[in-house]
Every structure is written in structure tokens, then in C-alpha cells.
Design an enzyme around this catalytic site. Structure first.
Site, PDB file in Angstrom:
ATOM      1  N   ASP A   1      59.542  17.084  46.132  1.00 30.03           N
ATOM      2  CA  ASP A   1      60.194  18.122  46.919  1.00 30.03           C
ATOM      3  C   ASP A   1      59.938  19.485  46.304  1.00 30.03           C
ATOM      4  O   ASP A   1      59.216  19.632  45.332  1.00 30.03           O
ATOM      5  CB  ASP A   1      61.689  17.848  47.084  1.00 30.03           C
ATOM      6  CG  ASP A   1      62.474  18.171  45.852  1.00 30.03           C
ATOM      7  OD1 ASP A   1      62.255  19.252  45.298  1.00 30.03           O
ATOM      8  OD2 ASP A   1      63.304  17.356  45.451  1.00 30.03           O
TER       9      ASP A   1
ATOM     10  N   VAL B   1      67.275  16.081  28.534  1.00 31.58           N
ATOM     11  CA  VAL B   1      67.426  15.178  29.684  1.00 31.58           C
ATOM     12  C   VAL B   1      66.404  15.509  30.775  1.00 31.58           C
ATOM     13  O   VAL B   1      65.719  14.629  31.298  1.00 31.58           O
ATOM     14  CB  VAL B   1      68.867  15.235  30.241  1.00 31.58           C
ATOM     15  CG1 VAL B   1      69.023  14.325  31.456  1.00 31.58           C
ATOM     16  CG2 VAL B   1      69.863  14.835  29.158  1.00 31.58           C
TER      17      VAL B   1
ATOM     18  N   ARG C   1      70.520  13.176  45.885  1.00 33.65           N
ATOM     19  CA  ARG C   1      69.984  12.008  45.177  1.00 33.65           C
ATOM     20  C   ARG C   1      70.559  10.694  45.721  1.00 33.65           C
ATOM     21  O   ARG C   1      70.255   9.619  45.222  1.00 33.65           O
ATOM     22  CB  ARG C   1      70.332  12.185  43.687  1.00 33.65           C
ATOM     23  CG  ARG C   1      69.552  11.363  42.712  1.00 33.65           C
ATOM     24  CD  ARG C   1      68.105  11.738  42.615  1.00 33.65           C
ATOM     25  NE  ARG C   1      67.451  11.182  41.441  1.00 33.65           N
ATOM     26  CZ  ARG C   1      66.161  11.261  41.210  1.00 33.65           C
ATOM     27  NH1 ARG C   1      65.385  11.884  42.070  1.00 33.65           N
ATOM     28  NH2 ARG C   1      65.633  10.733  40.131  1.00 33.65           N
TER      29      ARG C   1
ATOM     30  N   LYS D   1      82.120  14.953  42.045  1.00 28.80           N
ATOM     31  CA  LYS D   1      81.011  14.802  43.006  1.00 28.80           C
ATOM     32  C   LYS D   1      80.142  13.588  42.653  1.00 28.80           C
ATOM     33  O   LYS D   1      79.820  12.780  43.520  1.00 28.80           O
ATOM     34  CB  LYS D   1      80.147  16.072  42.962  1.00 28.80           C
ATOM     35  CG  LYS D   1      78.754  15.914  43.542  1.00 28.80           C
ATOM     36  CD  LYS D   1      77.958  17.196  43.491  1.00 28.80           C
ATOM     37  CE  LYS D   1      77.077  17.364  42.280  1.00 28.80           C
ATOM     38  NZ  LYS D   1      75.843  16.586  42.255  1.00 28.80           N
ATOM     39  N   ASN D   2      79.797  13.479  41.364  1.00 32.09           N
ATOM     40  CA  ASN D   2      78.841  12.431  40.985  1.00 32.09           C
ATOM     41  C   ASN D   2      79.474  11.050  40.875  1.00 32.09           C
ATOM     42  O   ASN D   2      78.796  10.077  40.558  1.00 32.09           O
ATOM     43  CB  ASN D   2      78.126  12.815  39.689  1.00 32.09           C
ATOM     44  CG  ASN D   2      77.204  14.005  39.917  1.00 32.09           C
ATOM     45  OD1 ASN D   2      76.912  14.351  41.056  1.00 32.09           O
ATOM     46  ND2 ASN D   2      76.765  14.638  38.836  1.00 32.09           N
TER      47      ASN D   2
ATOM     48  N   ASP E   1      74.384  19.170  32.459  1.00 28.40           N
ATOM     49  CA  ASP E   1      74.975  20.049  33.490  1.00 28.40           C
ATOM     50  C   ASP E   1      75.892  21.126  32.900  1.00 28.40           C
ATOM     51  O   ASP E   1      76.313  22.033  33.610  1.00 28.40           O
ATOM     52  CB  ASP E   1      75.761  19.212  34.504  1.00 28.40           C
ATOM     53  CG  ASP E   1      74.892  18.154  35.151  1.00 28.40           C
ATOM     54  OD1 ASP E   1      73.795  18.502  35.598  1.00 28.40           O
ATOM     55  OD2 ASP E   1      75.295  16.988  35.178  1.00 28.40           O
TER      56      ASP E   1
HETATM   57  N1  EPU Z   1      64.196   9.605  35.373  1.00 24.29           N
HETATM   58  C1  EPU Z   1      62.961   8.987  35.389  1.00 24.29           C
HETATM   59  N2  EPU Z   1      62.803   7.907  36.227  1.00 24.29           N
HETATM   60  C2  EPU Z   1      63.795   7.444  37.011  1.00 24.29           C
HETATM   61  C3  EPU Z   1      65.055   8.091  36.991  1.00 24.29           C
HETATM   62  C4  EPU Z   1      65.220   9.182  36.159  1.00 24.29           C
HETATM   63  O1  EPU Z   1      62.045   9.393  34.697  1.00 24.29           O
HETATM   64  O2  EPU Z   1      63.590   6.467  37.738  1.00 24.29           O
HETATM   65  C5  EPU Z   1      64.393  10.769  34.490  1.00 24.29           C
HETATM   66  C6  EPU Z   1      64.696  12.046  35.274  1.00 24.29           C
HETATM   67  O3  EPU Z   1      63.518  12.658  35.721  1.00 24.29           O
HETATM   68  C7  EPU Z   1      65.437  12.863  34.243  1.00 24.29           C
HETATM   69  C8  EPU Z   1      66.227  11.817  33.487  1.00 24.29           C
HETATM   70  O4  EPU Z   1      65.565  10.580  33.718  1.00 24.29           O
HETATM   71  O5  EPU Z   1      64.535  13.476  33.373  1.00 24.29           O
HETATM   72  C9  EPU Z   1      67.696  11.737  33.863  1.00 24.29           C
HETATM   73  O6  EPU Z   1      67.829  11.321  35.203  1.00 24.29           O
HETATM   74  P1  EPU Z   1      69.054  10.427  35.701  1.00 24.29           P
HETATM   75  O7  EPU Z   1      68.510   9.339  36.541  1.00 24.29           O
HETATM   76  O8  EPU Z   1      69.897  10.080  34.540  1.00 24.29           O
HETATM   77  O9  EPU Z   1      69.844  11.467  36.567  1.00 24.29           O
HETATM   78  P2  EPU Z   1      70.242  11.371  38.105  1.00 24.29           P
HETATM   79  O10 EPU Z   1      70.909  10.085  38.389  1.00 24.29           O
HETATM   80  O11 EPU Z   1      69.103  11.752  38.952  1.00 24.29           O
HETATM   81  C10 EPU Z   1      72.624  12.340  37.674  1.00 24.29           C
HETATM   82  C11 EPU Z   1      73.428  13.473  38.224  1.00 24.29           C
HETATM   83  C12 EPU Z   1      72.918  14.788  37.670  1.00 24.29           C
HETATM   84  C13 EPU Z   1      73.008  14.745  36.145  1.00 24.29           C
HETATM   85  C14 EPU Z   1      72.220  13.541  35.618  1.00 24.29           C
HETATM   86  C15 EPU Z   1      72.350  13.382  34.119  1.00 24.29           C
HETATM   87  C16 EPU Z   1      74.053  12.682  40.388  1.00 24.29           C
HETATM   88  C17 EPU Z   1      73.934  12.799  41.865  1.00 24.29           C
HETATM   89  N3  EPU Z   1      73.302  13.492  39.680  1.00 24.29           N
HETATM   90  O12 EPU Z   1      71.304  12.544  38.148  1.00 24.29           O
HETATM   91  O13 EPU Z   1      73.824  15.774  38.137  1.00 24.29           O
HETATM   92  O14 EPU Z   1      72.464  15.921  35.621  1.00 24.29           O
HETATM   93  O15 EPU Z   1      72.703  12.343  36.247  1.00 24.29           O
HETATM   94  O16 EPU Z   1      73.676  13.259  33.748  1.00 24.29           O
HETATM   95  O17 EPU Z   1      74.839  11.890  39.870  1.00 24.29           O
HETATM   96  C18 EPU Z   1      74.476  17.860  39.011  1.00 24.29           C
HETATM   97  O18 EPU Z   1      75.560  17.347  39.307  1.00 24.29           O
HETATM   98  O19 EPU Z   1      74.253  19.089  39.119  1.00 24.29           O
HETATM   99  C19 EPU Z   1      73.387  17.007  38.526  1.00 24.29           C
HETATM  100  C20 EPU Z   1      72.117  17.403  38.435  1.00 24.29           C
END
Ligand code: EPU
Length: 471
Positions: free
Chosen positions: A120, A336, A95, A23-24, A314
Site C-alpha cells: 500500500d 519493531v 490491519r 482499539k487494538n 506506538d
Molecule cells: N512482521 C513481519 N511479518 C509478519 C507480521 C509482522 O515481518 O507476518 C513484522 C512487521 O513488519 C513489523 C513487526 O513484525 O516490523 C511487528 O508487526 P506486528 O505483526 O507485531 O504488528 P501488527 O499486528 O501489524 C499491531 C498493532 C500496531 C502495533 C504493533 C506492535 C494492531 C491493529 N496494530 O500491529 O499498532 O504497533 O502491533 O505492537 O493491533 C497503532 O495502533 O498505531 C499500531 C500501529
């Protein structure tokens, strides 16, 4: 909130399933395809809700898409952008819309509008790292409050210029957004402290086929050169390591044996280490990995979630359910997300012995050390779980509830199954084929209001703390 799952547990899962595409990765690959006007063909495409949402979003932007769900093959071509305005209804859907900024900045010099919910139901989900990085490339981005909700307005009328970008935290999304924009930026872009998750490497492989020159160093540096020409692409999406780990843990906890075709060893190193530490069985074969119950599971482990190559956040929720079946106390330190233990209260109601802590229970202090979020827990096992009526608040919590229900001999009724549909392909079919007593039924009207109210209360309690992910 359409359907209910009815699960009567207590049976070992046995048999063979095929892992779906990630998915990701797939959702980002679709967005990345918008960078070019050439046809891109994807194989191993998972038939899940989040891909469907992204497909619809790309169609709005101008993509022509043919998706053979059964064969897992999807063709996309975006000859021209119809619009660079992401419709409001996609706001908060997942996202992905925020990544449209990076991709569209690389495709058009028109104004780009991406509406978002300010905060949200499940938290604020900051995107500060995305915005700062894109601004460093020369994009003008501002957040404007609109009638119902806000939107990001972005533009690079004069194009983008490569830059050196240092991320404060190796965010997956911020790295992806920056890479997407940087492939069209003039000159060279260097991202330091970048995320290097397998899904990001898959995105980079795709972009290389598309025409980009991207280098990934072992020290979290990604170096991107301007892409001047694009090509047609054929790409097989990598396997979903979250799905693999989920079924692996369900197999071991139910004292079963499941072969997961397509499971890739390289993506699972941190996970397999912990499975071995608690006494779970696995065998890496030529075309997949078999997971099985080998002997009494023992707790006493310490898990610290982390960015890749660490133990994924995850995997944490289903691992806690697995630890309900292990003898002894174990510690989980979530580093995380600060608020990813919301599911623990339901597991406790089902019989799990879990205690939450605001301190960092681990070898290192994490970013949340001085905050008041519950981000460590202690789980003691073994415990007997009992069936319950459960409302799913998010995708990974959802699977952990399914696992808990598979362990409880009484019937459990699980609502808000659409969260699971977003990330798990044919969950009911796969679990049934492994011998689980699981049925999916439409939600009776009288349950609808109850489920809504219960979800609302759960979410209201969680949203006092920012940033809980809901996908
Ligand atoms: N964060 C910030 N500022 C930002 C971006 C992120 O503070 O601008 C913080 C977030 O709040 C969090 C941390 O950084 O505390 C990690 O966020 P990250 O940006 O790495 O995650 P994401 O891109 O929002 C993706 C996956 C998640 C997975 C995380 C970590 C997708 C759509 N989602 O999220 O997947 O947990 O990376 O590996 O790719 C899932 O599939 O269930 C899921 C939540």
C-alpha cells in the site's frame, strides 16, 4: 481528509479524562466473535473509526450488531455466515481483514477470500508469519493477483489440525491470527515465541469465556486446545494504553496535570519507568493514574522500542515530542518497525533538533542492523516549537503532531484528521475539556488539493522503504 484541526498551543493541559477501550483489542474481539454463533456483549467499546470499519466488515460477513456508542456497549451475534468473501473495499483499510482468515478458517470449511493491497501507499506490511502459521495448521492459502489488486485465497475443507508453530518474530497480528484459527483446530496447538501484548491476553480472556482452553507461559509459549462448545460472552474491553500514554505525555510536556480515569498500572510499567527517568510526575491512584509536570525535564535517556513487556513502538513518536522539552540529548532505537521516523521531518520544521541514523544506536543490534533504514534517532532539547501547517501521515505520528502543536504558541493547522479519528475517541472534546485551544473545522476546498498533494509526496518518499505502519 474531511476536517482540519486548529490548535493554538502554549497552555498547560489540566483536568480529568476517562480512558477509552483499546482499539487494538476491540477490533480483534469483534473478529474473534465470528468463531461462534452465540451472542457476545462488549463493554467499554471505544467510539473510533477502526471499530466502525470492523463493525461494517462483520456486518458484511453476516453479523447482527447493536452498538450504543454513548454507553460504549456493543452486542454482536453471527448466527450464520452470509459470505466468507471480504469485500474489496476493506482491502488496506486497516490491519483487521487479514485476521478474518484465522477466524473464518475456524468457522467455515468454505473458501475464504481476503483481498489486500500488495504494497500500500505506506509500504508492504508483510504477513508471511501469519500465512506460514496458518499453513502449518493445515490451511491451504495462496496469493492470487486479480484485476485491481491481489487477494489471499484460503481454505481448510478437511478442517485444521493442531501443530507446533515457531514464530521467527513475536508478531502481534500473526499470534492473533494463529490463536483464532487454532481454537477450532483438532487437538492441541503450541505457538512458540508468541507475542504476549496485553491486547492479546484480552483476546485470550475473551476466547476462554467463549469456550476455549488456552494457556500462556512466561516464556512466550501459548498452548491452545480445540474448542468444542461455545457460550454467550460478556466482556469488558481493556483500557487503551496508547491513549493513556498519549495524554500523559501531552500533560507533562505542556507543564500540566491530568488524571486519566481507568489507566491501568500493569500495562504501563515500561512507560512509567521512562517518565520517571526524565523527571516527569505520576501518581497511581485507585481508579487511574495522574500525570503531571514535576520539575525540569532531563534528557539523557536511551529508549529501545520492543515487543511487550518492552517500551511500545506506538509510544515512541509522542515521547520524541516530550523529549523536545527535556534538557540534554536522548537516543531512540526503533526495533519493531524499520521505518517509523517519517514524522521527524515535520517536527524538525517545527523546531525540533533531531538527527536520524541507519545504525542501531543501542546496546543490541536489531533485525534492521544490516539494512539502510533510518531507525535510530538522537533528539536534543529543550527546543522551542513553532506552529505549522501539518498533514498527518498515520495515527501515532498524528498524535505527536497534535502534541507539538499544543506546545507551539502560534496557530497550527492539521489536516487528515481522519487518521486520528481511527484511534482516538473524541480527541477534540477531550483536549478542549483539558483547556486546550483546539477547534475542528471542515476542510476548505482550496486546501483539499494541497493536502492531498502533500500527503502523496510524503507517502511516496516513505514507501521507498517497506513496512511503515499506517495504523
Ligand atoms: N512482521 C513481519 N511479518 C509478519 C507480521 C509482522 O515481518 O507476518 C513484522 C512487521 O513488519 C513489523 C513487526 O513484525 O516490523 C511487528 O508487526 P506486528 O505483526 O507485531 O504488528 P501488527 O499486528 O501489524 C499491531 C498493532 C500496531 C502495533 C504493533 C506492535 C494492531 C491493529 N496494530 O500491529 O499498532 O504497533 O502491533 O505492537 O493491533 C497503532 O495502533 O498505531 C499500531 C500501529
Amino acid at each position: 481528509m474531511t476536517d482540519l484541526l486548529k490548535i493554538r498551543g502554549g497552555k498547560p493541559l489540566e483536568g480529568k479524562i476517562k480512558a477509552a477501550g483499546a482499539k487494538n483489542a476491540m477490533t480483534k474481539l469483534l473478529v474473534a466473535s465470528l468463531l461462534s454463533d452465540k451472542k457476545c456483549t462488549f463493554y467499554n467499546v471505544p467510539d473510533i473509526g477502526d471499530v466502525e470499519i470492523t463493525v461494517n466488515l462483520c456486518r458484511e460477513i453476516g453479523s447482527e450488531i447493536a452498538w450504543d456508542r454513548k454507553a460504549g456497549v456493543l452486542e454482536i451475534v453471527t448466527r450464520e455466515l452470509k459470505t466468507s468473501y471480504v469485500p474489496q473495499r476493506y482491502s488496506g483499510s486497516n490491519r483487521i481483514p487479514i485476521l478474518m482468515i484465522g477466524a473464518l478458517l475456524g468457522r467455515t470449511d468454505e473458501d475464504i477470500i481476503v483481498p489486500t493491497l500488495g504494497g500500500d501507499l505506506l509500504g508492504m506490511r508483510p504477513v508471511d508469519l501469519h500465512i506460514h502459521a496458518l499453513q502449518k495448521l493445515g490451511a491451504k492459502i495462496e496469493y492470487r493477483n486479480m484485476k485491481k489488486e491481489g487477494a489471499y485465497f484460503a481454505q481448510a475443507h478437511q478442517g485444521l489440525d493442531g501443530a507446533v508453530i515457531q514464530l521467527n518474530y513475536p508478531s502481534v497480528g500473526a499470534t492473533e491470527n494463529t490463536v483464532l484459527a487454532a481454537v477450532r483446530a483438532r487437538g492441541t496447538t503450541v505457538i512458540k515465541n508468541a507475542a504476549i501484548e496485553p491486547e492479546i491476553v484480552d483476546l485470550i480472556l475473551f476466547l476462554q469465556k467463549l469456550g476455549a482452553n488456552i494457556m500462556v507461559d512466561a516464556d512466550r509459549t501459548i498452548c491452545i486446545q480445540q474448542m468444542t462448545r461455545t457460550f454467550e460472552v460478556e466482556h469488558t474491553v481493556l483500557t487503551d494504553r496508547n491513549e493513556v500514554a498519549s495524554y500523559a505525555m501531552a500533560a507533562i510536556s505542556t507543564k500540566g496535570r491530568v488524571f486519566i480515569e481507568g489507566a491501568e498500572h500493569l500495562q504501563m510499567i515500561a512507560f512509567l519507568n521512562k517518565i520517571r527517568e526524565i523527571g516527569g510526575g505520576f501518581h497511581v491512584a485507585k481508579n487511574g493514574i495522574e500525570f503531571f509536570y514535576d520539575k525540569e525535564l532531563k534528557g539523557g535517556v536511551h529508549i529501545e522500542t520492543d515487543v511487550h513487556p518492552g517500551f511500545m513502538t506506538d509510544w515512541q513518536q509522542p515521547f520524541v515530542v516530550l523529549l523536545t522539552q527535556a534538557k540534554g540529548a536522548s537516543v531512540i532505537h526503533e526495533t519493531v518497525y524499520e521505518n517509523r521516523f517519517g514524522y521527524a521531518s515535520t517536527l524538525k520544521e517545527m523546531g525540533a533538533d533531531i538527527e536520524l541514523f541507519t545504525q542501531c544506536l543501542g546496546n543490541k543490534s536489531c533485525r534492521f542492523a544490516s539494512q539502510s533504514h533510518h531507525h535510530s534517532l538522537v533528539i536534543k532539547g529543550p527546543c522551542t516549537l513553532k506552529g505549522s501547517q501539518i498533514v498527518i501521515p498515520d495515527l501515532r505520528a498524528g498524535f505527536s503532531y497534535v502534541m507539538a502543536a499544543l506546545l507551539a504558541p502560534e496557530e497550527s493547522i492539521i489536516s487528515h484528521v481522519d487518521y486520528l479519528d481511527r484511534g482516538y475517541e473524541d480527541l477534540t472534546g477531550k483536549l478542549s475539556s483539558l483547556g486546550a485551544d483546539i477547534t475542528r473545522v471542515p476542510l476548505p476546498k482550496k486546501h483539499l488539493e494541497k493536502a492531498k498533494a502533500s500527503l502523496h509526496n510524503m507517502v511516496a518518499a516513505q514507501s521507498k522503504e517497506p513496512c511503515a505502519p499506517n495504523y
